[in-house]
Design a protein around this motif. Sequence first.
Motif, PDB file in Angstrom:
ATOM      1  N   GLU A  65       0.819  -1.206   0.000  1.00 48.53           N
ATOM      2  CA  GLU A  65       0.000   0.000   0.000  1.00 48.53           C
ATOM      3  C   GLU A  65       0.852   1.255   0.000  1.00 48.53           C
ATOM      4  N   GLY A  66       2.122   1.121   0.380  1.00 44.23           N
ATOM      5  CA  GLY A  66       3.006   2.281   0.329  1.00 44.23           C
ATOM      6  C   GLY A  66       2.688   3.348   1.340  1.00 44.23           C
ATOM      7  N   ALA A  67       2.149   2.953   2.545  1.00 44.55           N
ATOM      8  CA  ALA A  67       1.824   3.940   3.562  1.00 44.55           C
ATOM      9  C   ALA A  67       3.117   4.542   4.114  1.00 44.55           C
ATOM     10  N   LYS A  68       3.160   5.839   4.215  1.00 43.23           N
ATOM     11  CA  LYS A  68       4.350   6.526   4.699  1.00 43.23           C
ATOM     12  C   LYS A  68       4.231   6.808   6.189  1.00 43.23           C
ATOM     13  N   LEU A  69       5.274   6.402   6.946  1.00 41.51           N
ATOM     14  CA  LEU A  69       5.267   6.611   8.382  1.00 41.51           C
ATOM     15  C   LEU A  69       5.802   7.995   8.718  1.00 41.51           C
ATOM     16  N   PRO A  70       5.276   8.605   9.778  1.00 39.90           N
ATOM     17  CA  PRO A  70       5.804   9.915  10.179  1.00 39.90           C
ATOM     18  C   PRO A  70       7.216   9.771  10.743  1.00 39.90           C
ATOM     19  N   ASN A  71       7.964  10.854  10.687  1.00 35.27           N
ATOM     20  CA  ASN A  71       9.348  10.848  11.167  1.00 35.27           C
ATOM     21  C   ASN A  71       9.425  11.247  12.636  1.00 35.27           C
ATOM     22  N   ALA A  72      10.361  10.649  13.348  1.00 30.73           N
ATOM     23  CA  ALA A  72      10.706  11.048  14.707  1.00 30.73           C
ATOM     24  C   ALA A  72      12.232  11.069  14.781  1.00 30.73           C
ATOM     25  N   ALA A  73      12.763  12.021  15.525  1.00 32.65           N
ATOM     26  CA  ALA A  73      14.215  12.178  15.590  1.00 32.65           C
ATOM     27  C   ALA A  73      14.738  11.867  16.976  1.00 32.65           C
ATOM     28  N   ILE A  74      15.967  11.356  17.047  1.00 33.99           N
ATOM     29  CA  ILE A  74      16.594  11.055  18.323  1.00 33.99           C
ATOM     30  C   ILE A  74      18.064  11.440  18.303  1.00 33.99           C
ATOM     31  N   ILE A  75      18.508  12.046  19.372  1.00 35.19           N
ATOM     32  CA  ILE A  75      19.929  12.326  19.576  1.00 35.19           C
ATOM     33  C   ILE A  75      20.388  11.333  20.642  1.00 35.19           C
ATOM     34  N   ASP A  76      20.983  10.237  20.218  1.00 34.96           N
ATOM     35  CA  ASP A  76      21.385   9.144  21.107  1.00 34.96           C
ATOM     36  C   ASP A  76      22.846   9.358  21.500  1.00 34.96           C
ATOM     37  N   ARG A  77      23.065  10.077  22.556  1.00 31.45           N
ATOM     38  CA  ARG A  77      24.426  10.508  22.912  1.00 31.45           C
ATOM     39  C   ARG A  77      25.307   9.360  23.400  1.00 31.45           C
ATOM     40  N   ASP A  78      24.709   8.277  23.937  1.00 31.89           N
ATOM     41  CA  ASP A  78      25.504   7.149  24.420  1.00 31.89           C
ATOM     42  C   ASP A  78      25.343   5.914  23.542  1.00 31.89           C
ATOM     43  N   SER A  79      24.690   6.069  22.397  1.00 29.99           N
ATOM     44  CA  SER A  79      24.493   4.962  21.434  1.00 29.99           C
ATOM     45  C   SER A  79      23.872   3.736  22.114  1.00 29.99           C
ATOM     46  N   GLU A  80      22.814   3.959  22.856  1.00 34.32           N
ATOM     47  CA  GLU A  80      22.154   2.877  23.590  1.00 34.32           C
ATOM     48  C   GLU A  80      20.789   2.513  23.015  1.00 34.32           C
ATOM     49  N   TYR A  81      20.364   3.207  21.950  1.00 30.14           N
ATOM     50  CA  TYR A  81      19.012   2.998  21.438  1.00 30.14           C
ATOM     51  C   TYR A  81      19.048   2.718  19.938  1.00 30.14           C
ATOM     52  N   PRO A  82      19.386   1.474  19.564  1.00 33.02           N
ATOM     53  CA  PRO A  82      19.364   1.117  18.144  1.00 33.02           C
ATOM     54  C   PRO A  82      17.931   1.128  17.612  1.00 33.02           C
ATOM     55  N   GLU A  83      17.778   1.065  16.333  1.00 33.84           N
ATOM     56  CA  GLU A  83      16.457   1.196  15.719  1.00 33.84           C
ATOM     57  C   GLU A  83      15.516   0.068  16.134  1.00 33.84           C
ATOM     58  N   GLU A  84      16.057  -1.156  16.364  1.00 36.60           N
ATOM     59  CA  GLU A  84      15.167  -2.252  16.740  1.00 36.60           C
ATOM     60  C   GLU A  84      14.544  -2.025  18.118  1.00 36.60           C
ATOM     61  N   VAL A  85      15.282  -1.355  19.016  1.00 31.74           N
ATOM     62  CA  VAL A  85      14.721  -1.022  20.322  1.00 31.74           C
ATOM     63  C   VAL A  85      13.636   0.046  20.175  1.00 31.74           C
ATOM     64  N   LEU A  86      13.929   1.065  19.385  1.00 29.32           N
ATOM     65  CA  LEU A  86      12.961   2.139  19.168  1.00 29.32           C
ATOM     66  C   LEU A  86      11.689   1.606  18.511  1.00 29.32           C
ATOM     67  N   LYS A  87      11.843   0.666  17.574  1.00 26.12           N
ATOM     68  CA  LYS A  87      10.680   0.123  16.882  1.00 26.12           C
ATOM     69  C   LYS A  87       9.800  -0.728  17.801  1.00 26.12           C
ATOM     70  N   THR A  88      10.422  -1.278  18.855  1.00 19.78           N
ATOM     71  CA  THR A  88       9.642  -2.066  19.813  1.00 19.78           C
ATOM     72  C   THR A  88       8.615  -1.202  20.530  1.00 19.78           C
ATOM     73  N   TYR A  89       9.020   0.020  20.860  1.00 13.45           N
ATOM     74  CA  TYR A  89       8.140   0.935  21.596  1.00 13.45           C
ATOM     75  C   TYR A  89       7.383   1.890  20.683  1.00 13.45           C
ATOM     76  N   PHE A  90       7.957   2.214  19.539  1.00 12.52           N
ATOM     77  CA  PHE A  90       7.342   3.181  18.612  1.00 12.52           C
ATOM     78  C   PHE A  90       7.347   2.592  17.202  1.00 12.52           C
ATOM     79  N   PRO A  91       6.483   1.591  16.947  1.00  7.91           N
ATOM     80  CA  PRO A  91       6.521   0.899  15.649  1.00  7.91           C
ATOM     81  C   PRO A  91       5.987   1.710  14.478  1.00  7.91           C
ATOM     82  N   VAL A  92       5.344   2.828  14.729  1.00  4.80           N
ATOM     83  CA  VAL A  92       4.693   3.558  13.628  1.00  4.80           C
ATOM     84  C   VAL A  92       5.480   4.805  13.222  1.00  4.80           C
ATOM     85  N   TYR A  93       6.775   4.825  13.556  1.00  2.76           N
ATOM     86  CA  TYR A  93       7.605   5.973  13.180  1.00  2.76           C
ATOM     87  C   TYR A  93       8.828   5.524  12.389  1.00  2.76           C
ATOM     88  N   THR A  94       9.285   6.407  11.530  1.00  2.00           N
ATOM     89  CA  THR A  94      10.587   6.257  10.884  1.00  2.00           C
ATOM     90  C   THR A  94      11.578   7.097  11.667  1.00  2.00           C
TER      91      THR A  94
END
Length: 422
Positions: free
Chosen positions: A65-94
């Motif tokens: 269907e090509g649905a476009k997800l809204p964007n969310a930005a993160i400044i990960d200063r200690d590199s502790e939040y990879p995308e798979e972790v973020l997607k677990t809690y926020f699956p509807v964002y790019t």
Amino acid sequence: MRQFLNVLRFEYKSVIKSKPFIVMTAILLILSIGLGFLPTITNMFGGGRETGDAESSLQPGKPGEGAKLPNAAIIDRDSEYPEEVLKTYFPVYTWVYLDDAQKAKNGVGSDEYKFAVDVAGTEFTMYTSGGTSFDSTEYQKFYDMVQTVQETKYLSEKGLSEADIQGLRSVVVSGSQEYMKKDYNQTFWLAYVMLILMYMTTILYGTTVLNSVAVEKSTKTMELLITSVKPNVLLFGKVIGSGLAGLTQFAVFIGVNIVSLTVNLGKWTDFSAYVGSIIDSVLNSNMLVFMVIFFLLGFFVFAFLFGAVGSTISRLEEASSVTALPMFLFVGAFLVAILGLTSPNAGYVTVCSYLPFFSPLVMFMRMCVLEIGALEIIGVIALNLAYIGIVGFLAARIYKVGVMMYGKPPKISTIIKYTFTK
């Protein structure tokens, strides 16, 4: 008896056919049904949040269907939040990774990002466009994610394996509560609702009795009535007729609430287990019966007083000059009952639960929040019946004298003189 029944029937029909009664009853019906079906209504509107809510209007589309997800930005200063972790809690964002806080702020301000987060260790700052319910929801979700990540990091540093950590978090706790005494929270709101209803109905129907008497005197109708009906019969018929009208409205409100809440009890429990337990406790208790009893006791003692003072004025415009006494007593009783909700064991509250005019409101409040013995309850009910008899007798004497007084409202001393000497 026939005269009394005729007056009662006439007064009752006059009240229930009046426009204010019909409008108020309709409003109470709507509120009662709305309250019962509140979880259903909330769920209906909860499925369609305002435009821009990523969890409703911007759900991921099906493959292809090509649905476009809204964007969310993160400044990960200690590199502790990879995308798979973020997607677990926020699956509807790019997710977009940034390294500059100002750029993140500008992106949120220009709607490039739905929100942005600057996180370092256990501290984070979330940038959103405004203080909506959406913002608080996303904030709480991010808070939970940071807490979980940091807890996992701390436990790992203490030597626990990932399997140990997951095992620790999979522990399920099942709890229940049993109350050895009356649960204050279960009946607190019942007392509050009863006090509000008492306030509304007593003022409304008490002033109805007063206005009825004043109108009859101002139009000279009273002179015709007392030639065929005894004054005390006229007063008791008016008061009891108005009381039955008030009870009718009260019964409609309580009855519809009981039915709607019973039908929707399961949905209320799903909506909030705590609220559901309160509703279930109230519906299965005997407090609703006592609610009706103390409503009647409180109403009639004040209605007789309103009728008595109403007989001392000649025009409806003078009503405000004689309502000070009943209003002062009623507002005083109402305030004591409201204050007693937070300090039901106070000495002044206990004393007021036995005093005339104060007792119906204050005693019912105490019953809702304290354990009151059966003998004390029966004694207070008997005491209030005696108060109604005494006030009714005195009101009838005042009414008998007052209906024949015209002109300027008499002084209290004059009323007392003629009441006890005639």
